[in-house]
Design a protein around this motif. Structure first.
Motif, PDB file in Angstrom:
ATOM      1  N   TYR A 423       7.221  -0.350   8.098  1.00  0.00           N
ATOM      2  CA  TYR A 423       7.556  -1.573   8.816  1.00  0.00           C
ATOM      3  C   TYR A 423       9.048  -1.736   9.107  1.00  0.00           C
ATOM      4  O   TYR A 423       9.506  -2.824   9.389  1.00  0.00           O
ATOM      5  N   GLY A 451       9.926  -7.711   9.014  1.00  0.00           N
ATOM      6  CA  GLY A 451       9.739  -8.946   8.244  1.00  0.00           C
ATOM      7  C   GLY A 451       8.334  -9.513   8.406  1.00  0.00           C
ATOM      8  O   GLY A 451       7.521  -8.981   9.176  1.00  0.00           O
ATOM      9  N   LEU A 460      -0.227 -12.994   2.110  1.00  0.00           N
ATOM     10  CA  LEU A 460       0.259 -11.621   1.954  1.00  0.00           C
ATOM     11  C   LEU A 460      -0.584 -10.761   1.002  1.00  0.00           C
ATOM     12  O   LEU A 460      -0.805  -9.585   1.256  1.00  0.00           O
ATOM     13  N   ALA A 467      -0.169  -8.912   9.034  1.00  0.00           N
ATOM     14  CA  ALA A 467       0.595  -9.937   9.756  1.00  0.00           C
ATOM     15  C   ALA A 467       0.462  -9.725  11.270  1.00  0.00           C
ATOM     16  O   ALA A 467       0.137  -8.625  11.731  1.00  0.00           O
ATOM     17  N   GLY A 475      -2.716   0.435   9.329  1.00  0.00           N
ATOM     18  CA  GLY A 475      -2.810  -0.070   7.957  1.00  0.00           C
ATOM     19  C   GLY A 475      -4.160  -0.718   7.719  1.00  0.00           C
ATOM     20  O   GLY A 475      -4.933  -0.929   8.668  1.00  0.00           O
ATOM     21  N   GLY A 477      -4.448  -3.450   5.260  1.00  0.00           N
ATOM     22  CA  GLY A 477      -4.290  -4.795   4.694  1.00  0.00           C
ATOM     23  C   GLY A 477      -4.806  -4.868   3.266  1.00  0.00           C
ATOM     24  O   GLY A 477      -5.122  -5.946   2.763  1.00  0.00           O
ATOM     25  N   GLY A 479      -3.234  -2.644   0.722  1.00  0.00           N
ATOM     26  CA  GLY A 479      -2.211  -2.092  -0.178  1.00  0.00           C
ATOM     27  C   GLY A 479      -1.550  -3.111  -1.088  1.00  0.00           C
ATOM     28  O   GLY A 479      -1.489  -2.916  -2.309  1.00  0.00           O
ATOM     29  N   LEU A 480      -1.083  -4.243  -0.526  1.00  0.00           N
ATOM     30  CA  LEU A 480      -0.343  -5.205  -1.355  1.00  0.00           C
ATOM     31  C   LEU A 480      -1.237  -5.883  -2.388  1.00  0.00           C
ATOM     32  O   LEU A 480      -0.795  -6.220  -3.478  1.00  0.00           O
TER      33      LEU A 480
HETATM   34  P1  ADP Z   1      -1.153  -2.471   5.303  1.00  0.00           P
HETATM   35  O1  ADP Z   1       0.246  -2.079   5.237  1.00  0.00           O
HETATM   36  O2  ADP Z   1      -2.098  -1.373   5.034  1.00  0.00           O
HETATM   37  O3  ADP Z   1      -1.499  -3.297   6.488  1.00  0.00           O
HETATM   38  P2  ADP Z   1      -0.563  -4.061   2.975  1.00  0.00           P
HETATM   39  O4  ADP Z   1      -1.507  -4.806   2.101  1.00  0.00           O
HETATM   40  O5  ADP Z   1       0.287  -3.067   2.334  1.00  0.00           O
HETATM   41  O6  ADP Z   1      -1.462  -3.479   4.115  1.00  0.00           O
HETATM   42  O7  ADP Z   1       0.295  -5.134   3.668  1.00  0.00           O
HETATM   43  C1  ADP Z   1      -0.289  -6.264   4.231  1.00  0.00           C
HETATM   44  C2  ADP Z   1       0.535  -6.762   5.413  1.00  0.00           C
HETATM   45  O8  ADP Z   1       1.775  -7.279   4.927  1.00  0.00           O
HETATM   46  C3  ADP Z   1       0.901  -5.714   6.362  1.00  0.00           C
HETATM   47  O9  ADP Z   1      -0.117  -5.492   7.296  1.00  0.00           O
HETATM   48  C4  ADP Z   1       2.144  -6.305   6.989  1.00  0.00           C
HETATM   49  O10 ADP Z   1       1.789  -7.262   7.945  1.00  0.00           O
HETATM   50  C5  ADP Z   1       2.791  -7.012   5.835  1.00  0.00           C
HETATM   51  N1  ADP Z   1       3.819  -6.203   5.179  1.00  0.00           N
HETATM   52  C6  ADP Z   1       3.730  -5.548   4.024  1.00  0.00           C
HETATM   53  N2  ADP Z   1       4.877  -4.966   3.667  1.00  0.00           N
HETATM   54  C7  ADP Z   1       5.739  -5.248   4.678  1.00  0.00           C
HETATM   55  C8  ADP Z   1       7.111  -4.934   4.899  1.00  0.00           C
HETATM   56  N3  ADP Z   1       7.835  -4.187   4.069  1.00  0.00           N
HETATM   57  N4  ADP Z   1       7.667  -5.392   6.047  1.00  0.00           N
HETATM   58  C9  ADP Z   1       6.971  -6.163   6.880  1.00  0.00           C
HETATM   59  N5  ADP Z   1       5.674  -6.489   6.740  1.00  0.00           N
HETATM   60  C10 ADP Z   1       5.052  -6.032   5.614  1.00  0.00           C
END
Ligand code: ADP
Length: 516
Positions: A423, A451, A460, A467, A475, A477, A479-480
């Motif tokens: 990102y 961002g 999140l 986002a 992605g 959605g 991972g986090l």
């Molecule tokens: P993925 O990356 O597979 O979409 P994640 O769960 O890792 O899923 O992240 C969820 C969402 O959070 C992402 O789709 C992105 O919108 C936002 N996001 C995560 N990390 C970042 C980052 N470092 N910068 C900007 N947006 C981020």
């Protein structure tokens, strides 16, 4: 004018007295023979005067006392004086028909010429004795009743200070149940101050006692007495406005049973609440899992279609480019297939990790490892993924050996770094730093990328959240969400800060050793 009193008058007077007296008068001579009796004696003993006169007085004495009687008479005439007879002894007379009755005798003596005579005044005390006996038996009856009662009954007097305020009380009379209640002997308790037995009177007790004195009304109460560790219930009143009559029973067992029932109920309620919560949680988990799975199905059908089409096309092309001169083209398509397959595998891995986490099947396995070395390895590994001009900077401090799950921590870092890379644009540096802090290590991943829109930040860590500003970046959605759950498994915390268009900063804090 008062007339003069002649011997004739007095004789007539005495005669009348003698005849009509309502006590028996018996005159006995020094030989113990009856000299004279009045009609009362005749009536009482059932003899006529002539049957008695000249007879030994023992005729009127029951057999058992006869022997000593003659001796007593003899002794009396040796030093005659007026006195009650047989002091301290119960006296009895016997009638002509043999009936005995209790009597009281008072002795006097006089001389008739040379003859010494003794006069016995005889009172029938049957009535009095009967009344006394009845009183005594009543008293015994009431005492037995008093003592036989299982309810504590006691009488106490109230002690007051100079201004008339009740200060204490003194036990005057207590029954056996009261003695048992206070664990004392009755004699010990009677005379004792209330303060010595139950502790000093508190305002409430004083108020109740004063109310009883003022109104004369019966006051009921139920209280816990710490000095004897008992609950007592009862009532008291003051019949004479000085003393208090109290009726008390020990309700400790009832209270204990009530408490036991209450805590049982509370325990049950708690169990029901716990169980309900468990059910709710498992229902919630179940729902989440279902949502995850159906989410995945739609994601897979959507996200897998393009890579699968790519694979299909590439495979057909590889087939078509079979000659040696097409080797380069073939290799290009093989690389493409490999790349999309990798993406699909990543996606599947994410899903499987989350599924495992959500089902509680992921296990924390503790080991000792150097967290600095781990960070350096991850940094090395991720360097190959960096975009043109991107670089990982920041200090990875020496943090020594920690006790945690190495694989989980590695996954967390890979995830955060890969997001930062994904990102943020080419040429923008990414800070990856680590330092020990208060029994924790703090790892920061900070990028200058796209961002996250402020309004969307609350979602999140939800499954499948992506986002609105991700554009074409691939992605799932997931991972986090996985990162958050992993951090929790390590006993740590995660925080972030993000400004749209400026970049995002993720920070995790992991304990050097997890509290089990
Ligand atoms: P993925 O990356 O597979 O979409 P994640 O769960 O890792 O899923 O992240 C969820 C969402 O959070 C992402 O789709 C992105 O919108 C936002 N996001 C995560 N990390 C970042 C980052 N470092 N910068 C900007 N947006 C981020």
């Amino acid at each position: 004018m008062m007339g003069s009193f002649t011997p004739q008058d007095s004789e007539a007077g005495f005669q009348a007295l003698f005849e009509n007296a309502t006590i028996g008068i018996l005159v006995v001579n020094a030989n113990g023979l009856i000299h004279q009796v009045n009609p009362f004696i005749e009536r009482k003993f059932g003899y006529s005067a002539h049957e008695l006169i000249g007879k030994p007085v023992e005729i009127l004495v029951p057999e058992a006392y006869k022997k000593n009687h003659a001796r007593h008479i003899h002794r009396y005439f040796e030093s005659p004086k007026s006195r009650p007879m047989g002091q301290g002894v119960d006296l009895f007379g016997v009638t002509k028909s043999g009936g005995e009755f209790p009597l009281e005798i008072s002795l006097a003596h006089y001389k008739n010429g040379n003859e010494s005579l003794s006069v016995a005044f005889v009172t029938d005390i049957s009535e009095r004795r009967r009344a006394q006996d009845e009183l005594k038996s009543n008293e015994t009856k009431y005492r037995d009743l008093f003592d036989g009662l299982t309810e504590s009954i006691h009488i106490f007097e109230l002690l007051k200070d100079g201004s008339g305020n009740v200060t204490d009380a003194r036990f005057v009379l207590v029954n056996q149940a009261t003695a048992d209640l206070f664990g004392m002997k009755r004699e010990q308790l009677e005379g004792k101050l209330r303060s010595e037995v139950l502790g000093s009177m508190d305002a409430d007790s004083r108020r109740m006692a004063e109310l009883a004195l003022q109104t004369g009304k019966r006051i009921t109460y139920e209280r816990y007495y710490p000095a004897i560790n008992r609950w007592l219930a009862g009532s008291f009143y003051s019949p004479d406005r000085k003393q208090i009559v109290a009726f008390v029973h020990d309700i400790t067992p009832v209270k204990q049973a009530e408490d036991a029932l209450k805590s049982l109920n509370e325990g049950l309620e708690l169990k029901v609440a716990e169980r309900t919560l468990e059910l709710k949680q498992s229902l919630f988990r179940e729902k989440e899992l279902n949502a995850l799975k159906s989410g995945f199905v739609s994601l897979a059908s959507h996200e897998f279609r393009t890579p699968l089409t790519t694979i299909q096309t590439s495979m057909s092309l590889i087939e078509a480019y079979s000659g040696d001169d097409n080797k380069e083209k073939r290799l290009k398509h093989i690389a493409k297939v490999k790349s999309v397959v990798k993406n699909m595998v990543d996606m599947l891995n994410d899903f499987l990790s989350l599924d495992k986490l959500e089902q509680g099947k992921a296990v924390f396995t503790s080991e000792q490892f150097s967290v600095t070395t781990l960070c350096e390895e991850v940094k090395e590994e991720m360097s190959t993924m960096l975009k043109v001009g991107q670089q990982l900077e920041g200090d990875l401090h020496e943090a020594g050996i920690i006790n945690s799950d190495r694989k989980i921590l590695r996954n967390i870092l890979l995830n955060l770094l890969s997001n930062a890379i994904k990102y943020s644009p080419e040429s923008k540096p990414i800070r990856f730093s680590m330092e020990p802090k208060d029994k924790h290590i703090v790892i920061t991943v900070c990028d200058q990328g796209i961002g996250i829109p402020a309004k969307e930040q609350k979602h999140l860590f939800s499954n499948f959240f992506r986002a609105s500003n991700v554009g074409g970046v691939e992605g799932t959605g997931l991972g986090l969400n996985i990162v958050k759950k992993y951090v929790e498994m390590l006993g740590g915390e995660i925080g972030f800060q993000s400004d749209i268009g400026k970049g995002s900063m993720f920070e995790i804090s992991i304990p050097l050793a997890r509290d089990i």
